[in-house]
Design a protein around this motif. Structure first.
Motif, PDB file in Angstrom:
ATOM      1  N   ARG A  44      -0.352  10.834   5.914  1.00 18.82           N
ATOM      2  CA  ARG A  44      -1.269   9.831   6.421  1.00 18.82           C
ATOM      3  C   ARG A  44      -1.416   9.977   7.919  1.00 18.82           C
ATOM      4  O   ARG A  44      -0.508  10.409   8.609  1.00 18.82           O
ATOM      5  CB  ARG A  44      -0.740   8.428   6.102  1.00 18.82           C
ATOM      6  N   GLU A  55       1.007   4.081  -2.929  1.00 15.61           N
ATOM      7  CA  GLU A  55       0.616   5.468  -2.690  1.00 15.61           C
ATOM      8  C   GLU A  55       1.701   6.457  -3.107  1.00 15.61           C
ATOM      9  O   GLU A  55       1.413   7.640  -3.329  1.00 15.61           O
ATOM     10  CB  GLU A  55       0.297   5.665  -1.203  1.00 15.61           C
ATOM     11  N   HIS A  56       2.926   5.972  -3.198  1.00 10.03           N
ATOM     12  CA  HIS A  56       4.050   6.874  -3.455  1.00 10.03           C
ATOM     13  C   HIS A  56       4.886   6.380  -4.635  1.00 10.03           C
ATOM     14  O   HIS A  56       6.100   6.254  -4.552  1.00 10.03           O
ATOM     15  CB  HIS A  56       4.911   7.013  -2.199  1.00 10.03           C
ATOM     16  N   SER A  88       4.829  12.143  -2.962  1.00  8.72           N
ATOM     17  CA  SER A  88       3.509  12.714  -2.715  1.00  8.72           C
ATOM     18  C   SER A  88       3.564  13.625  -1.502  1.00  8.72           C
ATOM     19  O   SER A  88       4.401  13.465  -0.625  1.00  8.72           O
ATOM     20  CB  SER A  88       2.494  11.589  -2.471  1.00  8.72           C
ATOM     21  N   GLU A 122       0.826  -1.202   0.000  1.00 10.65           N
ATOM     22  CA  GLU A 122       0.000   0.000   0.000  1.00 10.65           C
ATOM     23  C   GLU A 122       0.867   1.260   0.000  1.00 10.65           C
ATOM     24  O   GLU A 122       0.595   2.222  -0.731  1.00 10.65           O
ATOM     25  CB  GLU A 122      -0.928   0.002   1.210  1.00 10.65           C
ATOM     26  N   HIS A 123       1.885   1.239   0.824  1.00 10.91           N
ATOM     27  CA  HIS A 123       2.789   2.391   0.925  1.00 10.91           C
ATOM     28  C   HIS A 123       3.482   2.659  -0.407  1.00 10.91           C
ATOM     29  O   HIS A 123       3.530   3.803  -0.880  1.00 10.91           O
ATOM     30  CB  HIS A 123       3.815   2.111   2.016  1.00 10.91           C
TER      31      HIS A 123
END
Length: 296
Positions: free
Chosen positions: A284, A275-276, A280, A271-272
């Protein structure tokens, strides 16, 4: 997964690798007293999503990169190994993941070379600045960290750990690491000079100079049953991150997160990274996580 030898000016590092050569590069750093094998479940998960993953046996753990003096394990040299390994791999930028001592190296690398680190993920180990503050102010953390002083200052630590079929070394894993992995770590560190080299990480002394707040996207994963790192340093770690920050708390999990809660760790790590894909600015909020039922 395949084995890889990475030749650098500091020596030859053994490593495990997987994933397509053109995939987004991820470097995984293990801690004490383990090897790159600790990441096998995360390696599989990352490679399945198209990442190019390399998990080296770090300085002292690789027979071809095993200097004898404690001062050869200073933090600046360990950070230098990260740069040398990734340069040899041809990685201008990479996602960096570390656990235990590997987490400490990851923090220092991200602070000193943010232009190389696309994202940072640290498991268990708080930011060194937060840990230093906790050691000054928190009795609980001082008690948890006493073992580091004992291992550093006791000359016979190696002999004691390896006596009686490495009973004390095996006890470090507290039954939380799969037996086959624990056996592999013990075999590896029972070879001549290997455990002394691993303990030299503790004997090298404190890093020179201060460390600042990192400004790369950072995921920090801490577990409530970690015997080495308490809540004070874990909760302060966010103050030492200037970039986007995600704090995951794993309830009921010990220090050995990559092997005790592999599915949960792989999920939040992916997920991390997702997201990047590019840097970004969306921060969070902290979350608490119960390990997935599939963890074993």
């Amino acid at each position: 997964m395949t084995e890889l030898s990475i030749i650098t000016g500091a020596g030859v590092f053994d490593a495990i690798t997987a994933g397509p050569p053109e995939g987004r590069p991820v470097l995984l750093l293990h801690g004490f007293p383990q090897t790159g094998l600790v990441w096998r479940r995360q390696i599989a998960a990352l490679a399945a999503r198209g990442h190019r993953v390399v998990a080296p046996d770090q300085r002292g753990y690789s027979p071809g990169a095993r200097p004898q003096r404690p001062e050869d394990y200073r933090m600046d040299l360990l950070v230098g190994d990260v740069l040398a390994i990734t340069e040899e791999l041809g990685w201008a930028a990479f996602d960096l993941v570390g656990h235990d001592w590997g987490g400490a190296v990851a923090w220092w690398t991200a602070d000193a070379h943010p232009e190389r680190v696309r994202t940072l993920t640290v498991v268990s180990t708080p930011h060194p600045g937060a840990l230093a503050n906790a050691l000054r102010t928190d009795d609980d953390q001082r008690e948890r960290s006493q073992y580091m002083i004992d291992w550093r200052e006791t000359p016979a630590t190696e002999q004691r750990m390896l006596a009686h079929d490495a009973r004390e070394l095996r006890a470090v894993f507290a039954g939380k690491v799969p037996q086959d992995s624990a056996d592999a770590y013990v075999r590896h560190l029972s070879r001549p000079g290997a455990l002394t080299a691993a303990l030299n990480w503790y004997r090298a002394g404190r890093p020179d100079g201060p460390i600042g707040a990192v400004d790369v996207p950072t995921l920090y994963v801490w577990s409530t049953q970690d015997s080495a790192f308490g809540a004070a340093a874990a909760q302060e770690t966010g103050r030492w991150v200037k970039g986007p920050y995600r704090f995951e708390t794993l309830h009921g999990v010990s220090h050995w997160v990559p092997e005790e809660a592999p599915d949960t760790l792989s999920r939040v790590l992916l997920e991390h990274l997702g997201e990047h894909g590019e840097f970004s600015t969306a921060a969070r909020t902290p979350r608490s996580t119960t390990p997935d039922r599939g963890d074993s």
